[in-house]
Design a protein around this motif. Structure first.
Motif, PDB file in Angstrom:
ATOM      1  N   LYS A 164       0.856  -1.180   0.000  1.00  0.00           N
ATOM      2  CA  LYS A 164       0.000   0.000   0.000  1.00  0.00           C
ATOM      3  C   LYS A 164       0.893   1.231   0.000  1.00  0.00           C
ATOM      4  O   LYS A 164       2.055   1.186   0.427  1.00  0.00           O
ATOM      5  N   GLU A 213       2.856   2.131   3.090  1.00  0.00           N
ATOM      6  CA  GLU A 213       3.999   1.234   3.319  1.00  0.00           C
ATOM      7  C   GLU A 213       5.191   1.666   2.467  1.00  0.00           C
ATOM      8  O   GLU A 213       6.337   1.642   2.932  1.00  0.00           O
ATOM      9  N   GLN A 269      -7.626   2.700  -5.175  1.00  0.00           N
ATOM     10  CA  GLN A 269      -6.467   2.568  -4.308  1.00  0.00           C
ATOM     11  C   GLN A 269      -5.203   2.366  -5.133  1.00  0.00           C
ATOM     12  O   GLN A 269      -5.255   1.881  -6.253  1.00  0.00           O
ATOM     13  N   ARG A 281      -1.303   0.776  -5.383  1.00  0.00           N
ATOM     14  CA  ARG A 281      -0.425  -0.285  -4.894  1.00  0.00           C
ATOM     15  C   ARG A 281       0.898  -0.229  -5.660  1.00  0.00           C
ATOM     16  O   ARG A 281       0.975   0.299  -6.768  1.00  0.00           O
TER      17      ARG A 281
END
Length: 61
Positions: free
Chosen positions: A8, A11, A42, A44
């Motif tokens: 994510k 992170e 989202q 990634r």
């Protein structure tokens, strides 16, 4: 099928130790790790893409 580790954005930011704003400035310059935008919006980053980015930015000691 092999599993691909996906990180994510928080992170990624924690690992490379920069703020979200600095990351997006870096991304605008084309200097950020490769990201994937999921259908739900989202973001990634594949572990392999982040590792490759680190390798590109290593400084020979």
């Amino acid at each position: 099928m092999a599993s691909t580790k996906m990180l994510k954005l928080p992170e990624v930011l924690e690992e490379i130790e920069i703020s979200r704003a600095a990351f997006y400035r870096m991304r605008a310059r084309g200097a950020a790790p490769k990201l994937i935008k999921l259908p739900n919006g989202q973001i990634r980053c594949r572990r392999a893409d982040l590792d490759a980015w680190w390798a590109e930015h290593e400084i020979a000691a």
